[in-house]
Scaffold this motif. Structure first.
Motif, PDB file in Angstrom:
ATOM      1  N   THR A   1       0.841  -1.194   0.000  1.00 45.14           N
ATOM      2  CA  THR A   1       0.000   0.000   0.000  1.00 45.14           C
ATOM      3  C   THR A   1       0.881   1.251   0.000  1.00 45.14           C
ATOM      4  N   GLU A   2       0.344   2.345  -0.537  1.00 48.07           N
ATOM      5  CA  GLU A   2       1.092   3.599  -0.540  1.00 48.07           C
ATOM      6  C   GLU A   2       0.891   4.312   0.791  1.00 48.07           C
ATOM      7  N   ILE A   3       1.966   4.760   1.390  1.00 49.34           N
ATOM      8  CA  ILE A   3       1.885   5.467   2.667  1.00 49.34           C
ATOM      9  C   ILE A   3       2.782   6.700   2.638  1.00 49.34           C
ATOM     10  N   LYS A   4       2.472   7.633   3.517  1.00 48.74           N
ATOM     11  CA  LYS A   4       3.285   8.838   3.707  1.00 48.74           C
ATOM     12  C   LYS A   4       3.782   8.826   5.145  1.00 48.74           C
ATOM     13  N   VAL A   5       5.081   8.922   5.316  1.00 52.53           N
ATOM     14  CA  VAL A   5       5.682   8.838   6.646  1.00 52.53           C
ATOM     15  C   VAL A   5       6.551  10.067   6.889  1.00 52.53           C
ATOM     16  N   TYR A   6       6.255  10.802   7.971  1.00 55.39           N
ATOM     17  CA  TYR A   6       7.060  11.965   8.354  1.00 55.39           C
ATOM     18  C   TYR A   6       8.325  11.463   9.043  1.00 55.39           C
ATOM     19  N   THR A   7       9.456  12.064   8.734  1.00 54.81           N
ATOM     20  CA  THR A   7      10.733  11.485   9.135  1.00 54.81           C
ATOM     21  C   THR A   7      11.600  12.408   9.991  1.00 54.81           C
ATOM     22  N   VAL A   8      12.488  11.755  10.723  1.00 56.41           N
ATOM     23  CA  VAL A   8      13.547  12.443  11.479  1.00 56.41           C
ATOM     24  C   VAL A   8      14.842  11.695  11.191  1.00 56.41           C
ATOM     25  N   LEU A   9      15.857  12.410  10.741  1.00 65.71           N
ATOM     26  CA  LEU A   9      17.167  11.811  10.496  1.00 65.71           C
ATOM     27  C   LEU A   9      17.997  11.891  11.769  1.00 65.71           C
ATOM     28  N   LEU A  10      18.447  10.738  12.253  1.00 64.23           N
ATOM     29  CA  LEU A  10      19.286  10.679  13.449  1.00 64.23           C
ATOM     30  C   LEU A  10      20.729  10.448  13.021  1.00 64.23           C
ATOM     31  N   HIS A  11      21.611  11.325  13.461  1.00 60.81           N
ATOM     32  CA  HIS A  11      23.009  11.239  13.064  1.00 60.81           C
ATOM     33  C   HIS A  11      23.865  11.009  14.299  1.00 60.81           C
ATOM     34  N   ARG A  12      24.352   9.790  14.443  1.00 62.06           N
ATOM     35  CA  ARG A  12      25.235   9.462  15.564  1.00 62.06           C
ATOM     36  C   ARG A  12      26.653   9.258  15.046  1.00 62.06           C
TER      37      ARG A  12
ATOM     38  N   ASP B   1      28.464   6.591  15.095  1.00 63.87           N
ATOM     39  CA  ASP B   1      28.703   5.312  14.433  1.00 63.87           C
ATOM     40  C   ASP B   1      27.708   4.976  13.327  1.00 63.87           C
ATOM     41  N   LYS B   2      26.586   5.721  13.230  1.00 63.94           N
ATOM     42  CA  LYS B   2      25.622   5.399  12.179  1.00 63.94           C
ATOM     43  C   LYS B   2      24.601   6.527  11.997  1.00 63.94           C
ATOM     44  N   MET B   3      23.907   6.444  10.860  1.00 62.17           N
ATOM     45  CA  MET B   3      22.785   7.337  10.600  1.00 62.17           C
ATOM     46  C   MET B   3      21.536   6.464  10.438  1.00 62.17           C
ATOM     47  N   SER B   4      20.401   6.960  10.920  1.00 63.11           N
ATOM     48  CA  SER B   4      19.169   6.187  10.812  1.00 63.11           C
ATOM     49  C   SER B   4      17.979   7.141  10.700  1.00 63.11           C
ATOM     50  N   LEU B   5      16.836   6.575  10.336  1.00 60.06           N
ATOM     51  CA  LEU B   5      15.614   7.361  10.181  1.00 60.06           C
ATOM     52  C   LEU B   5      14.535   6.851  11.120  1.00 60.06           C
ATOM     53  N   CYS B   6      13.842   7.769  11.772  1.00 64.15           N
ATOM     54  CA  CYS B   6      12.627   7.451  12.504  1.00 64.15           C
ATOM     55  C   CYS B   6      11.453   7.962  11.675  1.00 64.15           C
TER      56      CYS B   6
END
Length: 207
Positions: A47-58, A60-65
């Motif tokens: 299904t198509e979805i829209k997700v609001y995001t936050v980029l976390l920059h540590r 040792d890694k980068m990730s998205l919430c």
């Protein structure tokens, strides 16, 4: 860097580390850590979805919430600005409480309710209440937003609700339109928390 991603839900996964969605956009799969509530509300892949995001920059890694509703993303950002509250703790709080509940506890200074969330002790709860109240209630508007209502709600409750919504990044016209609709559903004795709850519902449905 990223405000939101809109694409096809291609996978869901969960482990002891968290709950995740993979959203495919133009052939690229974005892995997003989400709340268990959002995870459970999405039952089918494809299904198509829209997700609001936050980029976390540590270091040792980068990730998205990711968040299905803009106001949850905005509350997440405010929560993680409190010293001692990381992304995992913020997600835990958003899983335990609705946004309007969290804001209500902050306005009321009710830190004991926050201790219902896993890992939140009395000291941290009081710290969250103190810092969030300062961030949510110190926003300075150029001038109050004039909202006409057939009912005579408390002007203080309406002002407090407007202040919080402005601090979350909503525009004046968005607030005016949504709150006008919300007031029609509420009685004259509605608190700021009740006004916020109904207004956020309307704003969320517009996302």
């Amino acid at each position: 860097m990223y405000d939101y991603v809109k694409g096809i839900l291609s996978a869901k996964s969960h482990s002891s580390k968290g709950t995740y969605l993979t959203v495919e956009v133009s052939g690229i799969g974005y892995l997003l850590e989400v709340t268990a509530r959002d995870f459970s509300s999405l039952e089918e892949n494809g299904t198509e979805i829209k997700v609001y995001t936050v980029l976390l920059h540590r270091e040792d890694k980068m990730s998205l919430c990711g968040f299905l509703h803009k106001e949850e993303r905005d509350i997440f950002n405010i929560l993680t600005s409190v010293s001692g509250v990381g992304s995992k703790m913020a997600l835990t709080l958003l899983d335990e409480f609705q946004c309007s509940e969290l804001i209500g506890f902050v306005i009321q200074g009710d830190y004991k309710e926050l201790t219902r969330a896993k890992g939140v002790g009395p000291k941290l709860a009081q710290k969250i209440i103190l810092e969030l109240k300062d961030k949510l209630m110190s926003f300075k508007q150029d001038e109050p937003i004039e909202i006409k209502s057939a009912k005579k709600q408390s002007s203080q409750a309406m002002d407090d609700a407007q202040t919080v919504l402005s601090s979350l990044g909503y525009e004046r016209e968005e607030i005016k339109s949504a709150m006008s609709k919300a007031l029609l559903l509420l009685n004259e004795n509605s608190s700021a928390e009740e006004i916020l709850k109904e207004t956020l519902k309307i704003l969320s449905s517009n996302n």
